[in-house]
Write a protein that holds these residues in place. Structure first.
Motif, mmCIF file in Angstrom:
data_model
loop_
_atom_site.group_PDB
_atom_site.id
_atom_site.type_symbol
_atom_site.label_atom_id
_atom_site.label_comp_id
_atom_site.label_asym_id
_atom_site.label_seq_id
_atom_site.Cartn_x
_atom_site.Cartn_y
_atom_site.Cartn_z
ATOM 1 N N GLU A 108 0.821 -1.209 0.000
ATOM 2 C CA GLU A 108 0.000 0.000 0.000
ATOM 3 C C GLU A 108 0.857 1.263 0.000
ATOM 4 O O GLU A 108 0.587 2.213 -0.745
ATOM 5 C CB GLU A 108 -0.924 -0.005 1.222
ATOM 6 C CG GLU A 108 -1.929 1.121 1.234
ATOM 7 C CD GLU A 108 -2.900 0.997 2.395
ATOM 8 O OE1 GLU A 108 -3.412 2.054 2.801
ATOM 9 O OE2 GLU A 108 -3.127 -0.117 2.886
ATOM 10 N N ASP A 109 1.916 1.271 0.813
ATOM 11 C CA ASP A 109 2.758 2.465 0.864
ATOM 12 C C ASP A 109 3.492 2.685 -0.458
ATOM 13 O O ASP A 109 3.717 3.824 -0.884
ATOM 14 C CB ASP A 109 3.730 2.403 2.042
ATOM 15 C CG ASP A 109 4.615 1.169 2.008
ATOM 16 O OD1 ASP A 109 4.265 0.196 1.325
ATOM 17 O OD2 ASP A 109 5.674 1.182 2.678
ATOM 18 N N GLU A 110 3.877 1.605 -1.157
ATOM 19 C CA GLU A 110 4.525 1.736 -2.460
ATOM 20 C C GLU A 110 3.552 2.319 -3.478
ATOM 21 O O GLU A 110 3.929 3.164 -4.302
ATOM 22 C CB GLU A 110 5.039 0.385 -2.950
ATOM 23 C CG GLU A 110 6.185 -0.179 -2.133
ATOM 24 C CD GLU A 110 6.555 -1.584 -2.572
ATOM 25 O OE1 GLU A 110 5.738 -2.261 -3.235
ATOM 26 O OE2 GLU A 110 7.665 -2.017 -2.249
ATOM 27 N N VAL A 111 2.294 1.891 -3.413
ATOM 28 C CA VAL A 111 1.285 2.401 -4.335
ATOM 29 C C VAL A 111 1.059 3.888 -4.081
ATOM 30 O O VAL A 111 0.970 4.681 -5.024
ATOM 31 C CB VAL A 111 -0.035 1.601 -4.191
ATOM 32 C CG1 VAL A 111 -1.157 2.249 -4.985
ATOM 33 C CG2 VAL A 111 0.156 0.160 -4.623
ATOM 34 N N GLU A 112 0.985 4.271 -2.793
ATOM 35 C CA GLU A 112 0.787 5.688 -2.462
ATOM 36 C C GLU A 112 1.951 6.533 -2.966
ATOM 37 O O GLU A 112 1.758 7.627 -3.508
ATOM 38 C CB GLU A 112 0.608 5.860 -0.951
ATOM 39 C CG GLU A 112 -0.718 5.342 -0.447
ATOM 40 C CD GLU A 112 -0.849 5.413 1.069
ATOM 41 O OE1 GLU A 112 0.097 5.895 1.746
ATOM 42 O OE2 GLU A 112 -1.891 4.977 1.573
ATOM 43 N N GLU A 113 3.193 6.052 -2.802
ATOM 44 C CA GLU A 113 4.367 6.792 -3.277
ATOM 45 C C GLU A 113 4.316 6.957 -4.790
ATOM 46 O O GLU A 113 4.595 8.036 -5.318
ATOM 47 C CB GLU A 113 5.651 6.058 -2.896
ATOM 48 C CG GLU A 113 6.026 6.167 -1.437
ATOM 49 C CD GLU A 113 7.288 5.380 -1.122
ATOM 50 O OE1 GLU A 113 8.101 5.120 -2.051
ATOM 51 O OE2 GLU A 113 7.456 5.016 0.048
ATOM 52 N N LEU A 114 3.947 5.888 -5.483
ATOM 53 C CA LEU A 114 3.874 5.933 -6.937
ATOM 54 C C LEU A 114 2.818 6.936 -7.394
ATOM 55 O O LEU A 114 3.042 7.710 -8.329
ATOM 56 C CB LEU A 114 3.564 4.534 -7.487
ATOM 57 C CG LEU A 114 3.541 4.388 -8.996
ATOM 58 C CD1 LEU A 114 4.901 4.726 -9.590
ATOM 59 C CD2 LEU A 114 3.131 2.988 -9.382
ATOM 60 N N ILE A 115 1.698 6.961 -6.705
ATOM 61 C CA ILE A 115 0.631 7.914 -7.056
ATOM 62 C C ILE A 115 1.105 9.343 -6.809
ATOM 63 O O ILE A 115 0.908 10.235 -7.649
ATOM 64 C CB ILE A 115 -0.654 7.614 -6.248
ATOM 65 C CG1 ILE A 115 -1.269 6.295 -6.730
ATOM 66 C CG2 ILE A 115 -1.663 8.751 -6.371
ATOM 67 C CD1 ILE A 115 -2.435 5.816 -5.908
#
Length: 129
Positions: A108-115
């Motif tokens: 989830e944190d990787e997805v948030e960073e990518l966004i």
């Protein structure tokens, strides 16, 4: 006449009727002969079922039980076909495969960073133009 002699005479008569149907096919025409022959065969099948029920009343139950047992046995052999240890090993391999796939998914944190990065890049791209 005893019952076995009567059964033998009846079987002989069915044989004669089948022969007559063959003669009708050859002489009169195939439609009439075939209709007569099918009628004889159907009545003979009914006669055989009646005879089997008379001589051995449990034959149908036994035959059905044997057919069901055989079918179930074959189905179980196809489904199982392996020892329990082999089946457990296959299931464990499948579980491990699913775990590897889950580990490869982004957290989830990787997805948030990518966004966030994508949004910042888009914002910078718009301000530059």
């Amino acid at each position: 006449m005893n019952s076995r002699q009567v059964d033998a005479v009846i079987d002989l008569l069915y044989g004669v009727l089948i022969f007559v149907s063959i003669l009708l096919i050859v002489t009169v025409g195939s439609e009439i002969g075939l209709a007569f022959g099918f009628g004889v065969l159907v009545s003979y099948a009914v006669h055989v079922v009646w005879k089997m029920a008379r001589f051995d009343p449990d034959w149908m139950t036994t035959a059905v039980e044997e057919a069901v047992d055989q079918t179930v046995g074959e189905t179980v052999e196809e489904a199982v076909g392996q020892s329990v240890e082999e089946q457990v090993g296959i299931v464990q391999e499948q579980i491990e495969s699913v775990e590897r796939r889950v580990e490869r998914l982004p957290r989830e944190d990787e997805v948030e960073e990518l966004i966030e990065e994508t949004v910042e890049d888009d914002a910078q791209g718009r301000s530059d133009s």
